[in-house]
Design a protein around this motif. Sequence first.
Motif, PDB file in Angstrom:
ATOM      1  N   ASP A  97      -0.244 -46.151 -61.713  1.00  6.58           N
ATOM      2  CA  ASP A  97      -0.939 -46.744 -62.710  1.00  6.58           C
ATOM      3  C   ASP A  97       0.150 -47.705 -63.460  1.00  6.58           C
ATOM      4  O   ASP A  97       0.979 -47.118 -63.961  1.00  6.58           O
ATOM      5  CB  ASP A  97      -1.375 -45.776 -63.869  1.00  6.58           C
ATOM      6  CG  ASP A  97      -2.107 -46.369 -64.911  1.00  6.58           C
ATOM      7  OD1 ASP A  97      -3.307 -47.112 -64.828  1.00  6.58           O
ATOM      8  OD2 ASP A  97      -1.883 -46.454 -66.475  1.00  6.58           O
ATOM      9  N   ARG A 189      -8.279 -50.264 -73.174  1.00  4.46           N
ATOM     10  CA  ARG A 189      -7.229 -49.104 -72.769  1.00  4.46           C
ATOM     11  C   ARG A 189      -6.337 -48.723 -73.615  1.00  4.46           C
ATOM     12  O   ARG A 189      -5.659 -49.383 -74.198  1.00  4.46           O
ATOM     13  CB  ARG A 189      -6.624 -49.781 -71.575  1.00  4.46           C
ATOM     14  CG  ARG A 189      -7.216 -49.888 -70.136  1.00  4.46           C
ATOM     15  CD  ARG A 189      -7.205 -48.462 -69.392  1.00  4.46           C
ATOM     16  NE  ARG A 189      -7.446 -48.648 -68.002  1.00  4.46           N
ATOM     17  CZ  ARG A 189      -6.652 -48.486 -66.921  1.00  4.46           C
ATOM     18  NH1 ARG A 189      -5.368 -48.371 -67.423  1.00  4.46           N
ATOM     19  NH2 ARG A 189      -7.099 -48.759 -65.732  1.00  4.46           N
ATOM     20  N   ARG A 199      -8.315 -54.892 -64.606  1.00  2.00           N
ATOM     21  CA  ARG A 199      -8.351 -53.537 -64.494  1.00  2.00           C
ATOM     22  C   ARG A 199      -8.558 -53.431 -62.996  1.00  2.00           C
ATOM     23  O   ARG A 199      -9.855 -53.378 -62.796  1.00  2.00           O
ATOM     24  CB  ARG A 199      -8.759 -52.429 -65.296  1.00  2.00           C
ATOM     25  CG  ARG A 199      -8.133 -52.528 -66.730  1.00  2.00           C
ATOM     26  CD  ARG A 199      -6.800 -52.332 -66.776  1.00  2.00           C
ATOM     27  NE  ARG A 199      -6.112 -52.389 -68.250  1.00  2.00           N
ATOM     28  CZ  ARG A 199      -5.063 -52.187 -68.664  1.00  2.00           C
ATOM     29  NH1 ARG A 199      -3.897 -52.029 -67.643  1.00  2.00           N
ATOM     30  NH2 ARG A 199      -4.300 -52.604 -69.894  1.00  2.00           N
ATOM     31  N   TRP A 260     -10.395 -42.175 -66.351  1.00  2.00           N
ATOM     32  CA  TRP A 260      -9.740 -42.732 -67.270  1.00  2.00           C
ATOM     33  C   TRP A 260     -10.526 -44.182 -67.891  1.00  2.00           C
ATOM     34  O   TRP A 260     -10.526 -44.487 -68.885  1.00  2.00           O
ATOM     35  CB  TRP A 260      -8.327 -43.220 -66.924  1.00  2.00           C
ATOM     36  CG  TRP A 260      -8.275 -44.046 -65.495  1.00  2.00           C
ATOM     37  CD1 TRP A 260      -8.441 -45.349 -65.677  1.00  2.00           C
ATOM     38  CD2 TRP A 260      -8.313 -43.683 -64.307  1.00  2.00           C
ATOM     39  NE1 TRP A 260      -8.551 -45.700 -64.296  1.00  2.00           N
ATOM     40  CE2 TRP A 260      -8.381 -44.710 -63.307  1.00  2.00           C
ATOM     41  CE3 TRP A 260      -8.423 -42.252 -63.555  1.00  2.00           C
ATOM     42  CZ2 TRP A 260      -8.355 -44.510 -62.044  1.00  2.00           C
ATOM     43  CZ3 TRP A 260      -8.571 -42.079 -62.421  1.00  2.00           C
ATOM     44  CH2 TRP A 260      -8.522 -43.251 -61.584  1.00  2.00           C
ATOM     45  N   GLU A 261     -11.469 -45.061 -66.868  1.00  2.00           N
ATOM     46  CA  GLU A 261     -11.921 -45.885 -67.340  1.00  2.00           C
ATOM     47  C   GLU A 261     -13.401 -45.583 -67.996  1.00  2.00           C
ATOM     48  O   GLU A 261     -13.780 -46.075 -68.966  1.00  2.00           O
ATOM     49  CB  GLU A 261     -12.606 -46.771 -66.172  1.00  2.00           C
ATOM     50  CG  GLU A 261     -11.232 -47.354 -65.516  1.00  2.00           C
ATOM     51  CD  GLU A 261     -10.837 -48.671 -66.374  1.00  2.00           C
ATOM     52  OE1 GLU A 261     -10.917 -48.751 -67.669  1.00  2.00           O
ATOM     53  OE2 GLU A 261      -9.739 -49.670 -65.931  1.00  2.00           O
ATOM     54  N   ARG A 264     -13.537 -45.110 -72.009  1.00  2.00           N
ATOM     55  CA  ARG A 264     -13.603 -46.122 -72.866  1.00  2.00           C
ATOM     56  C   ARG A 264     -15.033 -46.878 -72.972  1.00  2.00           C
ATOM     57  O   ARG A 264     -15.331 -47.718 -73.545  1.00  2.00           O
ATOM     58  CB  ARG A 264     -12.653 -46.922 -72.800  1.00  2.00           C
ATOM     59  CG  ARG A 264     -12.358 -47.731 -71.474  1.00  2.00           C
ATOM     60  CD  ARG A 264     -11.010 -48.488 -71.441  1.00  2.00           C
ATOM     61  NE  ARG A 264     -11.218 -49.262 -70.262  1.00  2.00           N
ATOM     62  CZ  ARG A 264     -10.840 -50.600 -70.090  1.00  2.00           C
ATOM     63  NH1 ARG A 264     -11.039 -51.350 -71.222  1.00  2.00           N
ATOM     64  NH2 ARG A 264     -10.747 -51.342 -69.176  1.00  2.00           N
TER      65      ARG A 264
END
Length: 419
Positions: A97, A189, A199, A260-261, A264
């Motif tokens: 990342d 993010r 991203r 992780w996406e 949000r």
Amino acid sequence: MRKILVVGAGQSGLQLALGLQSHGYEVTLMSNRTADEIRTGRVMSTQCMFHTALQHERDLGLNFWESQAPRIRGLGVSVSGPETEDLPGGGRGRVIDWGGMLDGYAQSVDQRVKMAGWTETFVQRGGQLVVHGAAVSDLDYFSRAYDLVLVSAGKGELVSMFDRDAARSPYSEPQRALSVAYVHGLGPRPEHPDFDAVRCNLVPGAGELFVIPTLTTSGRADILFWEGIPGGPLDVFSGVTDPSEHLALTLELMKRFTPWEYARATEVELTDAGGTLAGRYTPTVRHPIGRLPGGGAVLGVADVVVANDPVTGQGSNAASKCAASYLASILEHGDKEFDEAWMQGTFDRYWETARPITKWTNAMLGVPPEHVLNLIGAAGALQPVADRFANGFDDPADFEDYFFDPDRTQAYLTSVTGA
């Protein structure tokens, strides 16, 4: 005054038509839809245009939305690890990342906004717009009235005039199943809440998720773009016609493969009923000259002749660069005949730009070799590597120096670390 017909009102066709118009050419633009039909229709693409392509628009005074569109200052790369029960609720973590900073910001404008606006500008400036879905027989008729016919409509019957260039087209089938959703309500993010970035989330063996800040018909938005390896777990959008179902499936895949996406995206909603798109196509390079039944010749533009998979985000960038290259070739040619030798030479000039784009894109569609994995991994600890990789999206020719050959990759990493 030289008369030119441009068939197709996308990024390349409109940019070229407006550029020629600004230099005094008598230009006719043929589109299968009116500006209003484009603006109120379904999304046509994903797009993120980097500095060089944006500058081509600025040079023609066509950057109408630059002050409104998000300024994308970085490009992030995340690589998903295997599914594990060690994480809260199960799922996947990130084994890589990082974020690279762009030298010049990128921007994305929904093509419904841009193409409708540019079409109206073309007409306002005195251009002739013909709203008609052109067939080969139409071009056979029209070609007799124009000094040059440019075909920039990358789908449908017209593409069949341009033969596949087998030597430059390694794939005979689609390499990704594509799915797009334009949404409002995506959060930032948390690790970079203060600036916009594209991203790129890589899911080994399955495909990719790209998240792109954009400007759409209803203002600021984000694009959720899945690319799934055909037959794999991300290839699930065929037959999905309901926009709400499309979004729900998009989010379900995000929750499983890129949590992780998804974290949000829990409050997102579609920008409009036309904010989804799905499909697939085969990356193909075609010969640039199309021959008409009556003996005339036409010149293919942008993705009519070089159609790459969008995995590297090069579609609108390549279209802009093609339009700029063709414009220069036309202006330099003066009053001479636009014969087939000139057409081939004009394409060859553009191919110098398109060739590294195609080489890099095709490489990114395959399983990455060990030295590329090492390079992407090293970027997490070496900011200059991350930055250089990010800026390669603007200038893919730079990858030739350090991406494809293991020895060059190692030499580059050694030069950065000093080890």
